[in-house]
Structure formats: structure tokens, C-alpha cells
Design a protein around this motif. Structure first.
Motif, PDB file in Angstrom:
ATOM      1  N   ARG A  37      36.638  42.312  42.020  1.00 13.98           N
ATOM      2  CA  ARG A  37      36.076  43.374  41.183  1.00 13.98           C
ATOM      3  C   ARG A  37      34.563  43.216  41.018  1.00 13.98           C
ATOM      4  O   ARG A  37      33.823  44.206  41.033  1.00 13.98           O
ATOM      5  CB  ARG A  37      36.783  43.398  39.826  1.00 13.98           C
ATOM      6  CG  ARG A  37      38.185  43.990  39.888  1.00 13.98           C
ATOM      7  CD  ARG A  37      38.811  44.131  38.518  1.00 13.98           C
ATOM      8  NE  ARG A  37      39.178  42.840  37.950  1.00 13.98           N
ATOM      9  CZ  ARG A  37      40.334  42.224  38.189  1.00 13.98           C
ATOM     10  NH1 ARG A  37      41.221  42.770  39.000  1.00 13.98           N
ATOM     11  NH2 ARG A  37      40.614  41.059  37.626  1.00 13.98           N
TER      12      ARG A  37
ATOM     13  N   ALA B 262      32.066  46.102  42.400  1.00 15.57           N
ATOM     14  CA  ALA B 262      31.178  46.779  41.449  1.00 15.57           C
ATOM     15  C   ALA B 262      29.712  46.609  41.841  1.00 15.57           C
ATOM     16  O   ALA B 262      28.917  47.553  41.719  1.00 15.57           O
ATOM     17  CB  ALA B 262      31.410  46.229  40.044  1.00 15.57           C
TER      18      ALA B 262
ATOM     19  N   LEU C  90      38.119  50.313  38.512  1.00 16.83           N
ATOM     20  CA  LEU C  90      37.739  49.838  39.845  1.00 16.83           C
ATOM     21  C   LEU C  90      38.902  49.905  40.836  1.00 16.83           C
ATOM     22  O   LEU C  90      38.830  49.323  41.922  1.00 16.83           O
ATOM     23  CB  LEU C  90      37.214  48.398  39.763  1.00 16.83           C
ATOM     24  CG  LEU C  90      35.844  48.230  39.109  1.00 16.83           C
ATOM     25  CD1 LEU C  90      35.553  46.761  38.836  1.00 16.83           C
ATOM     26  CD2 LEU C  90      34.756  48.824  40.010  1.00 16.83           C
TER      27      LEU C  90
END
Length: 278
Positions: free
Chosen positions: A82, A86, A114
């Protein structure tokens, strides 16, 4: 040495009702699934020495862009996946042997919005269910200590990577002599501990089709990481963390690991390798 089976490894890490534990921890922090941040979750979903900062340093050496398809081998709850998705806006696929982690991790990706960039699935690092050349980068964080056959592990990684792709490895490795005390965070007994030396990693990577880009031992980072954890625990503010994953076994596991790192027997080591051109 007898090696761990996949079921032994999965059993070591299994932790049912994991999302329930995490929800309870967030509630104690005054947070919920609608207000949680990646930083809130990092003590529990960045399950390796150095945590979120170590992930960022490793990822920064993989030359990632938004066009990349990245593989996380042994993804756990998916915190590193993640963070990378991101930051670089790339697609990250994670695979892990422990179904509890994968199922919980996909829930956490949804909480952090996400899910479109991160996909986690249950599977075996020694039998990657992906086509040849599927990924443009890959990494693994504290995975190799559970896998004795490093040659098969790295051959599989090489197969699913394109030529020229970078592969980041951040594992605890054997750096000195001496008997280790158990349990450790990755192994309850010596029979399930597949720790190896940096030289053994380099040899296996080279044989699998990789060339070394860089290598560095992170012992000082580890000792600083654990010192900060102890200081935080002393304040009584630690809610989410490795104890969420390992339960009552956690204190002895961490104590044994820190003692072995302090004694120079083991240390986290970071290796960046490149898939050789065909």
C-alpha cells in the motif's frame, strides 16, 4: 537441517479474527475504519525491522514509476504494498502463504481506498502463479528466513520478472557464529528457521539470473528501531503492533531476536539485484 513445510509456516503466522483485533486497536486510539491512516496501521502492517521507513528506503532503490507492475513476495498484511502503490501510483500485487493476512490485508486496502492499486492473494512463493515476465519490479521483506530453498525462491522471482527489472530483498541474515535462542518472530524452533548468510543469498541470486546492484547491513537501524519500540512501550501508548499478530508469544520472540542482533549473530541485510538481460 529439516526444513519447514508450507503448512508449518502458515500455522506459525496464523492469527484468526485479525480484523477484529485491528478494529479494537483502532478504537482504543480513537480511530475507525473511516478515519484510519496508513501511519496508524504501520505498526501492525509493516511487519519487519525498520517498519515504514525501511520500506520507503528499499522502494526508493527500485526506480519505480506509475507504469510499473510490482510484485510483493510474502506480502503479509500488505502495508509495504500500500505504501508503494500510494507513493508511486503503480500497481502492486502481493502473494502470501497465510490466508489470514491476505484476507485482512485486502480489507485494510479498502479502508485506505487503495483496493484499485493493490491486490493481495494467497499462494506459495515457491510456486508463483504468474506468467513469465509479468512484473517490472519485485521485492520481499523478511521472507527468506522461512524458505530453505533460496535457489527455487529466486528462480521463481526471476521467471516472473522482465529483463532488467530490479529485485529488492530485505531479510534477517546470519552474520556471525553462535546458537540462536527460540522462539524467533519467524520461527518457533530451529527446524523451521531457514536463515542464511549474505553470501548464500548472493550466490543463489546470481545462479537464478540476477546481478548485484548494492548490499548493506542494517544492524544499527535494527537496534535503533527496537530502542524506539521499547521507549514507546514504556509510555503505555502502544496499541497496534507485532503483538497484534503474534499475541502472547511476542515478548520472548522479540527479546531473542534483539539479543542475537546485539551479539552480531544475525542482522537485517538489504540487497538490490537486477534481472540480467536475456
Amino acid at each position: 537441517m529439516e526444513t519447514a513445510t508450507g503448512s508449518q509456516v502458515a500455522e506459525h503466522y496464523a492469527r484468526g479474527t485479525l480484523i477484529g483485533y485491528i478494529r479494537d486497536g483502532l478504537a482504543a486510539m480513537g480511530k475507525s475504519e473511516s478515519t484510519v491512516t496508513a501511519e496508524d496501521l504501520s505498526p501492525v502492517d509493516e511487519f519487519h525491522i525498520g517498519g515504514r521507513a525501511a520500506t520507503g528506503e528499499l522502494a526508493g532503490q527500485l526506480a519505480l514509476t506509475a507504469e510499473d507492475r510490482v510484485l510483493d513476495i510474502g506480502c503479509g498484511l500488505g502495508g509495504p504494498a500500500r505504501q508503494i502503490a500510494a507513493r508511486y501510483r503503480c500497481q502492486v500485487t502481493g502473494i502470501d502463504l497465510t490466508r489470514d493476512y491476505v484476507e485482512a490485508g485486502n480489507v485494510l486496502s479498502g479502508w485506505l481506498h487503495l483496493a484499485d492499486g493493490v491486490s493481495l492473494q494467497q499462494g506459495d512463493a515457491l510456486a508463483l502463479p504468474f506468467a513469465d515476465g509479468s512484473f517490472t519490479a519485485a521485492y520481499m521483506l523478511h521472507v527468506g528466513m522461512n524458505i530453505a530453498d533460496k535457489g527455487a525462491l529466486f528462480s521463481g522471482a526471476a521467471r516472473v520478472l522482465r529483463a532488467g527489472a530490479r529485485f529488492g530483498v530485505f531479510d534477517v541474515m546470519r552474520t556471525g557464529a553462535g546458537e540462536l535462542s527460540y522462539p524467533l518472530p519467524w520461527a518457533s524452533t530451529a527446524d523451521t528457521n531457514a536463515i542464511a548468510t549474505p553470501e548464500q543469498y548472493r550466490d543463489a541470486l546470481s545462479a537464478a539470473g540476477f546481478e548485484m546492484v548494492s548490499e548493506r547491513e542494517r544492524r544499527d537501524v535494527a537496534l535503533d528501531h527496537f530502542a524506539r519500540q521499547r521507549a514507546q512501550a514504556a509510555t503505555g501508548q502502544t496499541v497496534l503492533g507485532i503483538q497484534t499478530l503474534m499475541g502472547a508469544r511476542r515478548p520472548q520472540m522479540v527479546r531473542n531476536m534483539v539479543e542475537s542482533i546485539s551479539a552480531g549473530q544475525i542482522a537485517p541485510v538489504e540487497i538490490i539485484a537486477r534481472r540480467r538481460d536475456a
